[in-house]
Write a protein that holds these residues in place. Structure first.
Motif, PDB file in Angstrom:
ATOM      1  N   GLU A 167       7.790   7.009  -0.865  1.00  0.00           N
ATOM      2  CA  GLU A 167       6.415   6.940  -1.368  1.00  0.00           C
ATOM      3  C   GLU A 167       6.169   7.985  -2.454  1.00  0.00           C
ATOM      4  OE1 GLU A 167       3.864   4.898  -0.958  1.00  0.00           O
ATOM      5  OE2 GLU A 167       5.073   3.581   0.272  1.00  0.00           O
ATOM      6  N   TYR A 168       6.806   9.140  -2.308  1.00  0.00           N
ATOM      7  CA  TYR A 168       6.669  10.156  -3.359  1.00  0.00           C
ATOM      8  C   TYR A 168       7.298   9.660  -4.658  1.00  0.00           C
ATOM      9  CZ  TYR A 168       7.002  14.583  -5.845  1.00  0.00           C
ATOM     10  OH  TYR A 168       6.886  15.566  -6.806  1.00  0.00           O
ATOM     11  N   PHE A 169       8.432   8.993  -4.556  1.00  0.00           N
ATOM     12  CA  PHE A 169       9.071   8.424  -5.746  1.00  0.00           C
ATOM     13  C   PHE A 169       8.174   7.362  -6.386  1.00  0.00           C
ATOM     14  CE2 PHE A 169      11.605   4.948  -7.556  1.00  0.00           C
ATOM     15  CZ  PHE A 169      12.236   5.623  -8.597  1.00  0.00           C
ATOM     16  N   ARG A 170       7.561   6.515  -5.572  1.00  0.00           N
ATOM     17  CA  ARG A 170       6.670   5.480  -6.112  1.00  0.00           C
ATOM     18  C   ARG A 170       5.469   6.092  -6.815  1.00  0.00           C
ATOM     19  NH1 ARG A 170       4.149   1.726  -2.334  1.00  0.00           N
ATOM     20  NH2 ARG A 170       3.781   0.473  -4.174  1.00  0.00           N
ATOM     21  N   ALA A 171       4.984   7.201  -6.267  1.00  0.00           N
ATOM     22  CA  ALA A 171       3.776   7.818  -6.824  1.00  0.00           C
ATOM     23  C   ALA A 171       4.068   8.621  -8.090  1.00  0.00           C
ATOM     24  CB  ALA A 171       3.119   8.724  -5.780  1.00  0.00           C
TER      25      ALA A 171
END
Length: 586
Positions: free
Chosen positions: A51-55
């Motif tokens: 999710e951090y990568f997506r954000a």
């Protein structure tokens, strides 16, 4: 414009940077001091990193290679020998976060062939669950199809099965997390399930399936969305009853509201109401559970505790994942909480039916007093045979009426012992009614035609009970009337009050707490002839803590010697409370 979104990302970055070092070379997670690792933690870490990568679209954080860490965590979760479905589901969604297919997935490229093969087999294997674990099956199905491991997509079928079971187990469309036995474990796992399914659809390779299934999800998710304005307290405390609340009671509510606004499930005339909820929920979450000095989330310390199924590592990774999602959603809806006007509180009382059938009635009574801010929730639900106090049918109001976490005690309820049976007036009812009485009082009443044990076993031909709660301002009156069908020996009776205080440091200043005069409890009538025992001091005992603060004293009303109860004669216990309420920072 995006201050909230940026703040969420900053917090997520802090949580991750302080916990990524706990990921071992083999992808397992090193525990915090005094805790033990869980088999599902690697999956939760993988999803947080994804999710951090997506954000951010960042592949590194500080000195850490996020792609390598994600691959290690997914590998560890894939080879976990024991069943850990939630960890496997999180790991599969974490993998999808790095790309919608094998050919375009940055982490899939780093997985070794044995890991890929094992992951394929683990995602294919599905146990038919009757609880919230069914949402994890949906996530696994999404990952398997989207990654090209299967040409057949079972996601739609699994979602239909999940929704059909809601209708089978609840007459009003709420999610029952344990329909077996007595049934009726209506708790925050319903919110969790919809959040997880919605996130799974967000990552599905087939966007058309997502659009096709959202209306069906909305039909049931809106049930929870509509009661959140009454559940969230004026100081921002979120879902307070049932298992796994505390910090998660804040996170799940925020996620559901923001996703619902993004999906346009919230009417325009109600948008400010729900944004005000988000602001309060987030402030309570930030103030109560964030250690600002060290930049980590704290769910247990010397003054509070959390459910045994949540470790500090897991909570930090889950918080980072939710924060990244909130940042993404806030940007999508162009959120600016600084421009949202506060919604004034209202006085009222109402009962929400979770299920109503000839066999049982279950639901939630909600009372709010605008003058003092007192808010009370009485859940009449199953606890899934967990011997804990979280789901018992007493007024839940942290700071005023409290209970210990991970421990069973008959809080504000009489527990009657007949031989091997311990009876408590909780879990289910019949003839549930709520309304406005004389002199602006609100009442909640229900019957129990059969007495029920603390293990949720109904005992036929023993007796019955009638329960009544009355609220007038801050005054609370409880009445319990027991009747036995045949002459019986009552071996003992006990009734417990827990006197607590908010956390000494991590608390919202406007949270309610007790003043010097405490609960001001008065026994109006007691046909059991019980006596108050000497006050038990538990301030230094870590086994007596709540999700929010420390329990200092236990006040126990008890009868320790037998009483012969006559058939068809009512035995009443009426206790009245006028709590001395003040603000935490007064």
């Amino acid at each position: 414009m995006h201050n909230f979104a940026n703040q969420c990302l900053d917090m997520a970055r802090s949580f991750l940077s302080h916990n990524l070092e706990a990921i071992n070379e083999d992808g397992t997670i090193a525990p915090c001091t005094g805790e033990e690792s869980r088999l599902d933690e690697s999956g939760h870490a993988a999803l947080a990193i994804g999710e951090y990568f997506r954000a951010t679209n960042e592949t590194s954080l500080d000195k850490f290679d996020l792609l390598d860490l994600a691959a290690r965590c997914i590998t560890a979760q894939a080879f976990t020998k024991e069943e850990a479905e939630n960890g496997l589901a999180c790991a599969s969604l974490g993998l999808l976060s790095f790309g919608p297919s094998k050919d375009r997935n940055l982490v899939w490229e780093r997985l070794l062939d044995p890991t890929r093969q094992t992951l394929d087999k683990r995602l294919l294997a599905k146990t038919d669950y009757g609880n919230h674990f069914q949402a994890f099956n949906i996530a696994k199905s999404v990952a398997r199809f989207s990654m090209g491991l299967s040409k057949k997509d079972e996601t739609g079928k699994l979602i239909d099965l999940f929704l059909n079971r809601i209708q089978e187990n609840s007459s009003t469309g709420f999610f029952d997390d344990n329909p077996h036995g007595l049934g009726g474990a209506f708790n925050i796992y319903g919110v969790l399930s919809f959040i997880f399914i919605r996130q799974s659809l967000e990552l599905h390779a087939n966007i058309h399936l997502r659009e096709y299934k959202l209306p069906s999800l909305r039909t049931f998710a809106e049930k929870y969305l509509k009661i959140l304005p009454d559940i969230v307290r004026i100081d921002g405390l979120g879902w307070p009853f049932g298992p796994n609340t505390g910090a998660y009671g804040q996170m799940y509510c925020i996620s559901m509201i923001l996703q619902s606004i993004c999906d346009q499930w919230v009417p325009k005339d109600k948008k400010n109401l729900y944004l005000d909820l988000v602001r309060r929920l987030f402030f309570f979450f930030f103030t109560t559970y964030l250690d600002q000095e060290h930049g980590i989330l704290v769910i247990r310390d010397q003054e509070r505790n959390a459910t045994l199924s949540h470790t500090t590592r897991m909570a930090n990774f889950d918080a980072a994942r939710h924060l990244c999602q909130w940042s993404h959603l806030a940007k999508a809806i162009d959120l600016d909480l600084s421009q949202v006007p506060p919604v004034p509180p209202k006085t009222g009382g109402r009962y929400v039916f979770f299920d109503k059938s000839a066999r049982k009635e279950q639901g939630l009574f909600i009372y709010k007093n605008a003058d003092s801010g007192l808010q009370i929730l009485i859940p009449l639900v199953s606890s899934a045979k967990e011997a804990l106090s979280d789901s018992l049918a007493f007024p839940h109001s942290p700071g005023i009426f409290d209970w210990p976490v991970n421990k069973y005690m008959p809080i504000m309820l009489p527990e009657l012992t007949f031989g091997s049976h311990r009876i408590i007036p909780s879990f289910y009812g019949k003839n549930c009614t709520a309304g406005l009485g004389l002199k602006n009082t609100f009442y909640f009443r229900y019957d129990q035609p059969d007495l029920i044990t603390v293990d949720e076993e109904r005992i036929s031909n023993l007796g019955n009970c009638k329960v009544s709660w009355t609220f007038c301002g801050d005054k609370v009156t409880s009445e319990f009337i027991f009747t036995v069908k045949n002459q019986m020996q009552l071996d003992k009776m006990r009734y417990v009050l827990a006197i607590t205080s908010p956390h000494s440091q991590h608390r919202v200043g406007t949270s309610l707490t007790l003043g010097e005069e405490s609960l001001r409890a008065s026994v109006i009538k007691d046909d059991f002839y019980a006596t108050w025992k000497d006050t038990t001091v538990v301030s230094q005992n870590l086994d007596y803590t709540t999700y929010y603060g420390k329990i200092h004293y236990l006040q126990i009303l008890s009868r320790d010697h037998p009483l012969i109860m006559k058939p068809n004669q009512p035995y009443k216990l009426i206790i009245e409370f006028s709590p001395d309420i003040k603000l935490a920072d007064e």
